[in-house]
Design a protein around this motif. Sequence first.
Motif, PDB file in Angstrom:
ATOM      1  N   PRO A 147       0.841  -1.198   0.000  1.00  0.00           N
ATOM      2  CA  PRO A 147       0.000   0.000   0.000  1.00  0.00           C
ATOM      3  C   PRO A 147       0.875   1.247   0.000  1.00  0.00           C
ATOM      4  O   PRO A 147       1.839   1.330   0.763  1.00  0.00           O
ATOM      5  N   GLY A 148       0.551   2.197  -0.847  1.00  0.00           N
ATOM      6  CA  GLY A 148       1.372   3.402  -1.003  1.00  0.00           C
ATOM      7  C   GLY A 148       1.590   4.137   0.305  1.00  0.00           C
ATOM      8  O   GLY A 148       2.709   4.566   0.603  1.00  0.00           O
ATOM      9  N   PHE A 149       0.538   4.245   1.113  1.00  0.00           N
ATOM     10  CA  PHE A 149       0.682   5.036   2.340  1.00  0.00           C
ATOM     11  C   PHE A 149       1.622   4.387   3.330  1.00  0.00           C
ATOM     12  O   PHE A 149       2.365   5.052   4.043  1.00  0.00           O
ATOM     13  N   TRP A 150       1.633   3.037   3.324  1.00  0.00           N
ATOM     14  CA  TRP A 150       2.534   2.332   4.240  1.00  0.00           C
ATOM     15  C   TRP A 150       3.986   2.464   3.771  1.00  0.00           C
ATOM     16  O   TRP A 150       4.887   2.717   4.543  1.00  0.00           O
ATOM     17  N   LEU A 151       4.180   2.319   2.464  1.00  0.00           N
ATOM     18  CA  LEU A 151       5.515   2.506   1.898  1.00  0.00           C
ATOM     19  C   LEU A 151       6.009   3.908   2.257  1.00  0.00           C
ATOM     20  O   LEU A 151       7.178   4.105   2.630  1.00  0.00           O
TER      21      LEU A 151
ATOM     22  N   PHE C 214      -7.002   3.922   7.078  1.00  0.00           N
ATOM     23  CA  PHE C 214      -5.838   4.736   7.393  1.00  0.00           C
ATOM     24  C   PHE C 214      -6.235   6.210   7.511  1.00  0.00           C
ATOM     25  O   PHE C 214      -5.740   6.944   8.359  1.00  0.00           O
ATOM     26  N   LEU C 215      -7.170   6.642   6.665  1.00  0.00           N
ATOM     27  CA  LEU C 215      -7.634   8.026   6.711  1.00  0.00           C
ATOM     28  C   LEU C 215      -8.738   8.209   7.747  1.00  0.00           C
ATOM     29  O   LEU C 215      -9.363   9.266   7.817  1.00  0.00           O
ATOM     30  N   GLY C 216      -8.992   7.161   8.532  1.00  0.00           N
ATOM     31  CA  GLY C 216      -9.987   7.283   9.595  1.00  0.00           C
ATOM     32  C   GLY C 216     -11.414   7.090   9.127  1.00  0.00           C
ATOM     33  O   GLY C 216     -12.350   7.526   9.778  1.00  0.00           O
ATOM     34  N   LEU C 217     -11.587   6.437   7.962  1.00  0.00           N
ATOM     35  CA  LEU C 217     -12.932   6.256   7.433  1.00  0.00           C
ATOM     36  C   LEU C 217     -13.383   4.803   7.451  1.00  0.00           C
ATOM     37  O   LEU C 217     -14.302   4.429   6.754  1.00  0.00           O
ATOM     38  N   GLY C 218     -12.689   3.979   8.249  1.00  0.00           N
ATOM     39  CA  GLY C 218     -13.129   2.599   8.388  1.00  0.00           C
ATOM     40  C   GLY C 218     -14.216   2.520   9.453  1.00  0.00           C
ATOM     41  O   GLY C 218     -14.563   3.525  10.075  1.00  0.00           O
TER      42      GLY C 218
END
Lengths: 328, 263, 275
Positions: A147-151, C214-218
Amino acid sequence: MNRAWRLLKRRLVGSIPVLLIVVVGSFLLLEAAPGDAVDAYVASVGGDAGMIEALRQSWGLDASPMTRLAAYLWALLHLDLGHSVALSRPVLSVVLERLPNTLLLMGAATALSFFLGTALGIVAGSRPGSLRDRLLSVGSLALYAVPGFWLALVLTIVFSVQLRWLPLAGMETIASGKTGFSRVLDIARHLVLPVTSLGIIYLALYLRMMRAGMAEVWRMDFTLAARARGIGRRRIVWRHVARNALLPLVTMLGLQSAAMLGGSVVIESVFSIPGLGRLAQEAVGARDTPLLIGIILVSAVLVIVINLLVDIAYATLDPRVGASEANA
Amino acid sequence: MSAPLLGVEGLSKRFSRGGKNFAALDGVGFSIAAGETLALVGPSGSGKSTVARILLRLVEADAGSVHFQGQDLLALRGPALRAVRAKLQMVFQDPQAAFNPRATVARLLDDPLRIHGVVDRSERPKAIAALLARVGLSAELAGRAVHEISGGQRQRVAIARALATRPSLIVLDEAVSALDVLVRADILRLLAELQREQGIAYLFISHDLGAVRAIAHRIAIMDGGRIVEQGAARAVIAAPVSATGKALVAATPELPVSKETVS
Amino acid sequence: MSLRRLFRTPEAVAGFAILGCLVLMVLLAPVLFPRDPLSIAGAPLLRPFQDWALPLGTDRLGRDVLAGLFHGARTSLAVGLAAAAASILVGSVIGTVAGFAGGLVDEALMRITDAFQTVPGFLLSLALVSVVGPSLGVVVVAISLSAWTGPARIARAEVLSIRERDYVASARVIGMHPIEIAFREILPNALPPVLALSSVIVAAAILTEAALSFLGLGDPNRVTWGGMIAEGRAVLRSAPFLSIIPGIALVLAVLGVYLAGEGIVESAATRRGNA
């Protein structure tokens, strides 16, 4: 050039219904969201109940949905994308302010992924089935799974936190007073990690496409004929195989632009780059639906324009013309 | 004389391809009597296959009429059309392409028997074995998938499938063209035998005069969407009148000197 | 399809091994970690491999990282599979209808598909979750919203090409009913290329879910790997493992889906090739 012009005209006409559907979809999303444009405007500017009522009437919000849709379309035709709740400014001007940063990020990431991916794809595809081919293939699949954000976070930990080689976040050093070339260099340093994080996923895509395309071309008659004529392997790879496998990748450039815009949302958030993607996240955070829809509309237009440019480039680089010149 | 089995008059069809509109068929007319073989011969693109596809209602004609067993074939719709299909069958050029790749031989033969209720459900396995035997195949083949049998066997299955509903006319669209020479001779012999025994009429479409000579009673030569010459098979092959006929005969060098055609 | 053919390449073996582990994690999560993974299990910011009761340590609030990993696997897999299934189903139906009907219906459906492909999928998912509010179901719908276009295009192209094949003509010639032709002759032959795409769709769905979380939308009531990575961001300097560990799980899961999918497609291809 006449042909390119005709193509441009046809594609422009063809994109009108598509854009219309996007607009109607956006309108429906706006309708589904709690609150309307007046709530948004009043929340940012202020006003009492009487003014709200008057505004609703003058903006036609008490009218039927069809009339409202027509009014929405009419406003869009005048480049009025509505009012941002959170920023109390017209949506279009906010979006246009952030657009260049995203375009810079996307452009650099596209260049990185396309050129490096194609080059590695040629390395892998020049000897299908060899060890380096398999390593590159599995490696690219692994990259595609990241995943791009993790990288982005991992790269930050290594290069910004541990090694301190590169800046942690932002588009440029704030209030540095840098101008000219040193400013360009500063921005470039800030963009290394975001561009790498965004580009590397698509690098894997181009690598795999190039490799698959080359494997296909290897099996074709003219490649066999070239080998039978005793032409060296390296020469065949460049003159025939890579050349023919490259063309589909050019169309992919356009098709990937939408995905890359989506990917930039997360990457810009991680690195705090003031672009369109970061703006989208801010809009979500502030429950600023008009702004979010405005971003979607501008993105859709952007994707259409990029695809148009790619198509024109493709038509200009007509493969038949190019091939006959190369063999002459 | 009674009405022919099939009567075709003034058949016309235009296609547009690449922005250009051209006539694929331009006033084609012919007839076929019961138990007769008419060969439709011509260079590729002459419109032969379009005729076949219009007769089978796979393509609609722009103008003209087709009467089959006294019915206006082009006016039939839905269930009435599906019912008449039992009597009017077709064998395609490439049996591999003409069979669902997932089907077994048994299913291919079962479909027409089931759809037209030719025999009871319990009798169908026996009927399938009989059909296979009729085209010279062993009943063991029934369980095989289409890609597991040879090209010649496939075309025999295609013929068996066409025979299943006891048709009175079978359109053979280049049905032997893709086959190996020896297999082709076998299939042509089988077709002639079936005609003798069951009185089936054939519309034999081909570009190959060699195969046509072996099976046809009459020949119609097509070029550019029209029939340019029509007559008894021997007469046409021995002394073609039209330019297309002459060219076709000339392109088949062993034909004029063959004893079979001269005698 | 024999197992030996499926496990022909080491890549495919690795893929199925990873998927096997993932399924085990999903099944064992409530057995091994019966407590709510969002509850506090020990001292905060415990490093991995210090305390064997908490092998992967704890996060900022003292929640068990390993428990989060196991329960997160459930969310990732559930959302990935549900979104992929929904996209494939909706996509094949729309593509098939467009291909069968042709004309105006086809034109309209394809312009809608174009429109969905013009809007960046992630932005669309973001907008929907933001407008409707985050929950597991909404996330699934949001992901499918951007993922159905691929299956739709492939299904339509397949139906269009199969419609013109001789075996469909041959089915008409023997008098088969159009509905039977659609469901027995065309659909079964149009599906394989759509299904070949399913591993890519599942993988993409898992990644999109992670990005949304990750963006808090889960879904706020569930542990997600993307949410864990975001949690770790706050202490990225002092405890980078908090972001790194769930990320590795995510990469492995997606890679497993890709590899297993490639293995299945390849073994199906060799089966056809041998025939």
